[in-house]
Structures are given as C-alpha cells and as structure tokens.
Motif scaffolding. Structure first.
Motif, PDB file in Angstrom:
ATOM      1  N   ALA A  45      37.402  40.677  35.304  1.00  0.00           N
ATOM      2  CA  ALA A  45      37.021  40.724  33.883  1.00  0.00           C
ATOM      3  C   ALA A  45      37.442  42.045  33.242  1.00  0.00           C
ATOM      4  CB  ALA A  45      35.529  40.506  33.728  1.00  0.00           C
ATOM      5  N   LYS A  46      37.258  43.160  33.961  1.00  0.00           N
ATOM      6  CA  LYS A  46      37.635  44.463  33.403  1.00  0.00           C
ATOM      7  C   LYS A  46      39.142  44.561  33.192  1.00  0.00           C
ATOM      8  CE  LYS A  46      36.993  49.426  33.821  1.00  0.00           C
ATOM      9  NZ  LYS A  46      37.490  49.603  32.512  1.00  0.00           N
ATOM     10  N   ASP A  98      40.805  34.096  41.109  1.00  0.00           N
ATOM     11  CA  ASP A  98      40.857  35.536  41.393  1.00  0.00           C
ATOM     12  C   ASP A  98      42.194  36.193  41.043  1.00  0.00           C
ATOM     13  OD1 ASP A  98      38.241  35.376  42.373  1.00  0.00           O
ATOM     14  OD2 ASP A  98      38.920  35.113  44.441  1.00  0.00           O
ATOM     15  N   TYR A  99      43.092  35.471  40.378  1.00  0.00           N
ATOM     16  CA  TYR A  99      44.365  36.045  39.937  1.00  0.00           C
ATOM     17  C   TYR A  99      44.326  36.232  38.426  1.00  0.00           C
ATOM     18  CZ  TYR A  99      46.761  35.213  44.362  1.00  0.00           C
ATOM     19  OH  TYR A  99      47.139  35.237  45.677  1.00  0.00           O
ATOM     20  N   VAL A 100      44.950  37.308  37.944  1.00  0.00           N
ATOM     21  CA  VAL A 100      45.078  37.561  36.513  1.00  0.00           C
ATOM     22  C   VAL A 100      46.550  37.692  36.163  1.00  0.00           C
ATOM     23  CG1 VAL A 100      42.816  38.621  36.203  1.00  0.00           C
ATOM     24  CG2 VAL A 100      44.758  40.034  36.837  1.00  0.00           C
ATOM     25  N   PRO A 104      39.856  41.889  43.256  1.00  0.00           N
ATOM     26  CA  PRO A 104      38.481  41.589  43.664  1.00  0.00           C
ATOM     27  C   PRO A 104      37.726  40.972  42.488  1.00  0.00           C
ATOM     28  CG  PRO A 104      39.077  43.837  44.276  1.00  0.00           C
ATOM     29  CD  PRO A 104      40.171  43.306  43.411  1.00  0.00           C
ATOM     30  N   LYS A 105      36.816  40.056  42.771  1.00  0.00           N
ATOM     31  CA  LYS A 105      36.100  39.331  41.721  1.00  0.00           C
ATOM     32  C   LYS A 105      35.452  40.257  40.703  1.00  0.00           C
ATOM     33  CE  LYS A 105      35.382  35.383  44.587  1.00  0.00           C
ATOM     34  NZ  LYS A 105      34.621  34.306  45.066  1.00  0.00           N
ATOM     35  N   GLU A 106      34.919  41.382  41.148  1.00  0.00           N
ATOM     36  CA  GLU A 106      34.229  42.290  40.232  1.00  0.00           C
ATOM     37  C   GLU A 106      35.181  43.065  39.320  1.00  0.00           C
ATOM     38  OE1 GLU A 106      34.815  44.370  44.188  1.00  0.00           O
ATOM     39  OE2 GLU A 106      33.973  42.446  43.606  1.00  0.00           O
TER      40      GLU A 106
END
Length: 61
Positions: free
Chosen positions: A30-31, A50-52, A25-27
């Motif tokens: 970053a975390k 939206d992929y890491v 999820p977008k939120e």
C-alpha cells in the motif's frame, strides 16, 4: 515470461504489455502504491497477489 528469482521465488516480472511488476512484503504494498501513484500488477489479465506495477518513472533508477 521474463522474471527474476531467488531460491525459487519470483520477485520481478515483465508481462506481454512491457510492464514491470515487483513483489513486495504485504505490509509495504500500500505504501509503495501511494508513494509512486501506481496500482496492482496484472499479467495475462490476472491480478498478481503481492505484486505492484513499477511506474516508468522508476525504470531509469
């Protein structure tokens, strides 16, 4: 391309460089990148929204 999906939505990918990407999820993007010292996921030279990138240190978990 190897991937996993549910109801037609892809959630993980494996690119030709043997890197794993996970869709979050977008939120939470970053975390995740901060917690695991990683960055965005690229497939065939394109940044996947939206992929890491999943670091190798998490592969065994």
């Amino acid at each position: 391309m190897i991937y996993t999906s549910s109801n037609g939505y892809m959630f993980t990918l494996l690119n030709k460089d043997a890197e794993i990407g996970i869709r979050l999820p977008k939120e939470k993007v970053a975390k995740f990148m901060e917690d695991y010292n990683t960055g965005p996921y690229y497939s065939n030279g394109a940044k996947m929204r939206d992929y890491v990138l999943v670091p190798e240190s998490l592969w065994a978990n």
